[in-house]
Every structure is written in structure tokens, then in C-alpha cells.
Motif scaffolding. Structure first.
Motif, PDB file in Angstrom:
ATOM      1  N   TYR A   1      -8.212  16.167  23.720  1.00  0.00           N
ATOM      2  CA  TYR A   1      -6.906  16.235  24.391  1.00  0.00           C
ATOM      3  C   TYR A   1      -5.803  16.268  23.345  1.00  0.00           C
ATOM      4  O   TYR A   1      -5.822  15.483  22.398  1.00  0.00           O
ATOM      5  CB  TYR A   1      -6.743  15.007  25.309  1.00  0.00           C
TER       6      TYR A   1
ATOM      7  N   LYS B   1      10.363  16.206  27.701  1.00  0.00           N
ATOM      8  CA  LYS B   1      11.518  16.748  26.984  1.00  0.00           C
ATOM      9  C   LYS B   1      12.767  16.687  27.865  1.00  0.00           C
ATOM     10  O   LYS B   1      13.862  16.440  27.376  1.00  0.00           O
ATOM     11  CB  LYS B   1      11.244  18.172  26.521  1.00  0.00           C
TER      12      LYS B   1
ATOM     13  N   MET C   1      -3.654  14.808  16.520  1.00  0.00           N
ATOM     14  CA  MET C   1      -2.180  14.732  16.657  1.00  0.00           C
ATOM     15  C   MET C   1      -1.534  14.464  15.315  1.00  0.00           C
ATOM     16  O   MET C   1      -2.205  14.044  14.378  1.00  0.00           O
ATOM     17  CB  MET C   1      -1.829  13.594  17.609  1.00  0.00           C
TER      18      MET C   1
ATOM     19  N   GLN D   1       2.561  10.314  16.814  1.00  0.00           N
ATOM     20  CA  GLN D   1       2.196  10.154  18.234  1.00  0.00           C
ATOM     21  C   GLN D   1       1.236   8.987  18.454  1.00  0.00           C
ATOM     22  O   GLN D   1       0.840   8.706  19.585  1.00  0.00           O
ATOM     23  CB  GLN D   1       1.553  11.443  18.763  1.00  0.00           C
TER      24      GLN D   1
END
Ligand code: TRP
Length: 479
Positions: A100, A141, A268, A272
Motif C-alpha cells: 500500500y 489535500k 514511503m 509519512q
């Protein structure tokens, strides 16, 4: 009135920057190094409770996946992890895992730094034969930028599909990849998990982990649970657990997935990580319900052209950003004109002291994008010794990065609306098979010892006499 505003903004900016001078700051919203030496990644690993990726783990990776380690693993650019070893164990036992990752679509165009985690995720998809789910967090966002930018949630949702072009262009396997707009698709099982995570998290925890407070809007405060929920396989039972065990029919016709979950690996950028510390804590609380702690693998930041203190960013205004949609001429010009050089101010000084490989932005980019160790080692030695001038390394880097972006643009130009539509379609057959591969030839343990966190990014190049002292003096002046 307007001049007043400007000075207020400036004031706020300076205090923000001042804050950053005390300690490296790495949060999902801000990345900033205190020293001209860049971010101290060793410290960060400790602070985040992660583990460095060393030669042993890389050897295991090659053994288990039967794939050679990606240059970025070998060179220590993907440098930190939690439980990657567990994922490899699952894989070698023939148990399924999935991957993911995500992207907050905040700009029309993605830049080169954004691409790094996706290129690597695609490599992991191949290595592990795994399903990849990609969350496009347009809702995130909107929560964090909508007011400031005076934009609607529909605007960020449009960016989702624009940005998806660059993501798909990384080569993801359609039969093994599901991309979704979190704004449009949050619901059902994804929502069930989000509900559980939100219920088990207090406001104080959110404040502690992310530094948010009651001045933040509710979209911001509740966002973390939304980013965590795709890290649990029960969020995608239709994709990952098609033939699994389901509970009794509810009056509305739905059923709960009640079978076993599978492990998730999340590639990532290290900023994060707070989300996945939270996800792991949650999994601990829900262990008895079969929730598994997601594993993580972290990349360092691709630095901005302006210098190694900052990551490449769309919001930095002082130096240009390498956008994937820029023309190759623009990209090359920006590199030649703006890439911070570790070279010396005059030819005489450069011949004497050579280039600083750690602070030279071009060299740092070559670590990512020049595949051949032999070629790179030669550049390291020539540049460090002063034989290679800063103009030359810039030209080489502009060429290498120019090629990477040209190839990317060619692939992006082939991503049609229909292809985008397919990647975003959930109700379809996904390919859960892993690949059969021949064994790879492994290196000796001595070679693995030089990989990962121990990789010598200077290839043994030794600074000329007096260069280190001279460079330190110059840096102190800059600080
Ligand atoms: N929060 C990330 C950003 O701002 C986007 C994102 C969503 C993400 N889900 C993720 C990143 C999972 C890594 C892993 O860009």
C-alpha cells in the motif's frame, strides 16, 4: 493593509525557519535539516524506532525474492524499515502479502522527487508479485490546503486523475494494481476500518503524533485514520480475500469479512512514518480481531536543486523544481543554472580542494539515477580530487536526469483515459499469483556488508589535503 499582511507572513516564515534550526524537523508537513550536512538519517531511525536496512537484510531480500536488490536498496537510499523481514518470511512461505502506498495530489504536475517512492513500489510489485493499492488522498489535500489555496474538493479530485498518469507511467501491472480517489471511494470496508481506528484514537494522541491542535479543521484532525485504514487487508476483501470467509448476511444485504488478514508493506518517504506508527499501535489493540501490524520501508528525500538541506518540493520558491511535465531543455537549464555545487569558487581552489560529494546536488542525484557503480565511482574520484570541474558533473547529471524524465514522459504520453479508468475500477479480476523465478547468484557476505546503511556513497574517494578543513570553514560561514 496589504504590506502589513506581507510582513506578518514574513515574520511567520522566519520563526518557522528558526524553529528548524534547533533540530532536524521531519513531519508529514515539514522537512527541514539544521545542518548544511543535510538530514541526520541515523538519528531519525532512532527517533522513529525504525531499523536500518543492512547487508544481511538485503541478502535475505535477494535470496527470498530471487531478484537482485534495486540500486536504491544497495546504495542505502531506501534505508530504513519495520518488519520487512517478516514480509519476506511470509513470501518465502508462499503466503500472500500486499503493498500500500499513496499520493496527496496537491499540484497539477508531479516532480522528480515524487516519483522515487512509486518507481520503487513498482519494483517491489515485481519482486514480490504483489497486489498494490494506491490511495490518492484528494480529501487530505482539500483539508490541509483548500482554505489557503481557495480551492474546492473537486479541484483536488481532478488532480488525482492528472497525477495518476505519472504514477501509472511507472509501469504498474494493471492486473495487480488498484488506484483510488479517497474522496470518491471511501466507504464500505475501508470505512469500517477507519471507524475503528478513529474510535480507538484520542485527540491528544493526534496532537502528540502530528503536532495538530484545536485550530486545525476537522478534516485535518480526522485525516490520520483515513491514511491508516488501507494498511489493513480487510479494507479490500473483494480484492485480497475473494474466496475468504464472510459472516452472515446483514439485513441490508452486506456481509462482513471475518477471515484472516494478510500482511501489508508500505513503501514511503520517511516523513509519512507517523501514520504507520499509529496504524501499528491500532493493530496491537485489535490483535485479537486478527489485525496485523503493517510493515514499512522508507526512502530518504531527493534533495532540492538548492542544496541538501531541503527536499525537492513544489512549494519552494527560491529554486526551480524539476517537474515531470517540463520540457527537457527547461530541466537541463534549471540543473545547470541552479543545482547547488560542492565545487569551489575558483578554478585554482577547485583544483586544490576538489568537489564535496556530500553537498553537491548533482552528485546526490547521480546516486539515484546513474545505475553503474563503475561509472559513478569514477566520477566520485575525479570530482573529489578536483580533476572534474563542477560544470562537467552538472552536464553529466543533466544528461542522466534528462534521460530519466524523457523516458518517463514517453510512457506517460501512452496513458490514455481508458487506461486510467481501468486502474481506478475496483470491480474486476485481480491477479494474485506470484511469479516463478530462477535463483539469483548471491554475493559473498563481505560484499553484502558494504550494502545498505554501510554503503560508501563516495566509493572510497579521498578528499585532497586540507579540503575537509576548508569545506568546514565555508559551511560554518554559511550557517
Ligand atoms: N499523505 C501523503 C501525502 O501527502 C499521501 C498518502 C496517502 C500516502 N496514503 C499514503 C503516502 C500511504 C504514503 C503511504 O502525499
Amino acid at each position: 493593509m496589504s504590506s502589513n499582511n506581507t510582513s506578518n507572513e514574513l515574520l511567520q516564515k522566519t520563526t518557522e525557519e528558526d524553529n528548524c534550526l534547533k533540530e532536524d524537523e521531519v513531519t508529514p508537513w515539514k522537512v527541514c535539516a539544521t545542518s548544511t550536512g543535510g538530514i541526520d538519517y541515523h538519528k531519525l531511525i532512532k527517533k522513529f524506532g525504525c531499523e536500518a536496512i543492512d547487508g544481511k537484510l538485503i541478502k535475505k531480500f535477494e535470496q527470498v525474492t530471487k531478484m537482485k536488490a534495486h540500486t536504491w536498496l544497495r546504495r542505502g537510499l531506501f534505508f530504513s524499515n519495520k518488519d520487512l523481514s517478516k514480509i519476506l518470511d511470509q513470501y518465502s512461505e508462499g503466503k500472500p502479502i500486499y503493498i500500500y502506498t499513496g499520493r496527496g495530489p496537491s499540484s497539477e504536475a508531479m516532480h522528480l522527487g515524487h516519483l522515487v517512492p512509486f518507481i520503487f513500489t513498482k519494483y517491489l510489485q515485481d519482486a514480490l508479485g504483489a497486489i498494490v493499492v494506491i490511495q490518492m488522498s484528494d480529501d487530505e489535500k482539500f483539508a490541509f490546503k483548500g482554505n489557503k489555496e481557495d480551492k474546492s474538493v473537486e479541484y483536488y479530485n481532478e488532480l488525482t486523475y492528472k497525477n495518476a498518469i505519472d504514477i501509472i507511467a511507472c509501469g504498474f501491472d494493471l492486473d495487480k494494481t488498484y488506484i483510488f480517489s479517497n474522496y470518491r471511494q471511501m466507504g464500505k470496508e475501508l470505512y469500517y476500518n477507519t471507524v475503528k481506528i478513529n474510535q480507538s484514537t484520542t485527540g491528544n494522541q493526534i496532537r502528540g503524533i502530528y503536532g495538530l491542535d484545536l485550530n486545525n479543521n476537522m478534516g485535518e484532525l480526522s485525516w490520520p485514520a483515513f491514511q491508516c485504514s488501507p494498511a489493513f487487508s480487510s479494507s479490500f476483501p473483494d480484492i485480497l480475500h475473494k474466496n475468504g470467509e464472510y459472516g452472515p448476511l446483514h439485513p441490508d444485504g452486506s456481509r462482513d469479512y471475518i477471515g484472516k488478514q494478510i500482511y501489508c508493506l508500505v513503501p514511503m518517504a520517511i516523513d509519512q512514518d507517523p501514520y504507520f506508527r499509529m496504524a501499528r499501535d491500532f493493530a496491537d489493540k485489535y490483535k485479537k480481531n486478527g489485525y496485523l501490524k503493517p510493515a514499512t520501508i522508507h526512502t530518504k528525500f531527493l534533495v532540492g536543486l538548492g542544496g541538501i538541506k531541503e527536499k525537492m518540493s513544489s512549494s519552494s520558491s527560491s529554486v526551480p523544481t524539476l517537474y515531470l511535465t517540463d520540457s527537457i531543455e527547461t530541466i537541463k537549464n534549471n540543473i545547470i543554472k541552479h543545482a547547488f555545487s560542492g565545487g569551489k569558487d575558483t578554478k585554482a581552489l577547485h583544483l586544490k580542494y576538489g568537489g564535496n560529494l556530500y553537498t553537491d546536488v548533482c552528485y546526490q542525484y547521480l546516486l539515484y539515477f546513474m545505475d553503474s557503480d563503475e561509472e559513478l565511482a569514477k566520477i566520485a574520484h575525479d570530482y573529489r580530487s578536483g580533476k572534474m570541474m563542477s560544470g562537467e558533473i552538472k552536464k553529466i547529471m543533466a544528461e542522466v536526469v534528462g534521460n530519466v524524465i524523457t523516458q518517463h514522459q514517453e510512457k506517460a504520453s501512452k496513458v490514455t483515459d481508458s487506461i486510467i479508468r481501468q486502474f481506478f475500477t475496483r470491480d474486476r479480476e485481480f491477479n494474485l499469483n506470484v511469479y516463478e523465478r530462477d535463483d539469483v547468484v548471491l554475493e559473498s557476505d563481505e560484499v553484502y556488508d558494504t550494502y545498505g546503511i554501510n554503503f560508501d556513497t563516495t566509493f572510497g574517494a579521498i578528499p585532497p589535503e586540507g579540503a575537509v578543513e576548508y569545506e568546514k570553514e565555508q559551511m560554518d560561514k554559511m550557517n
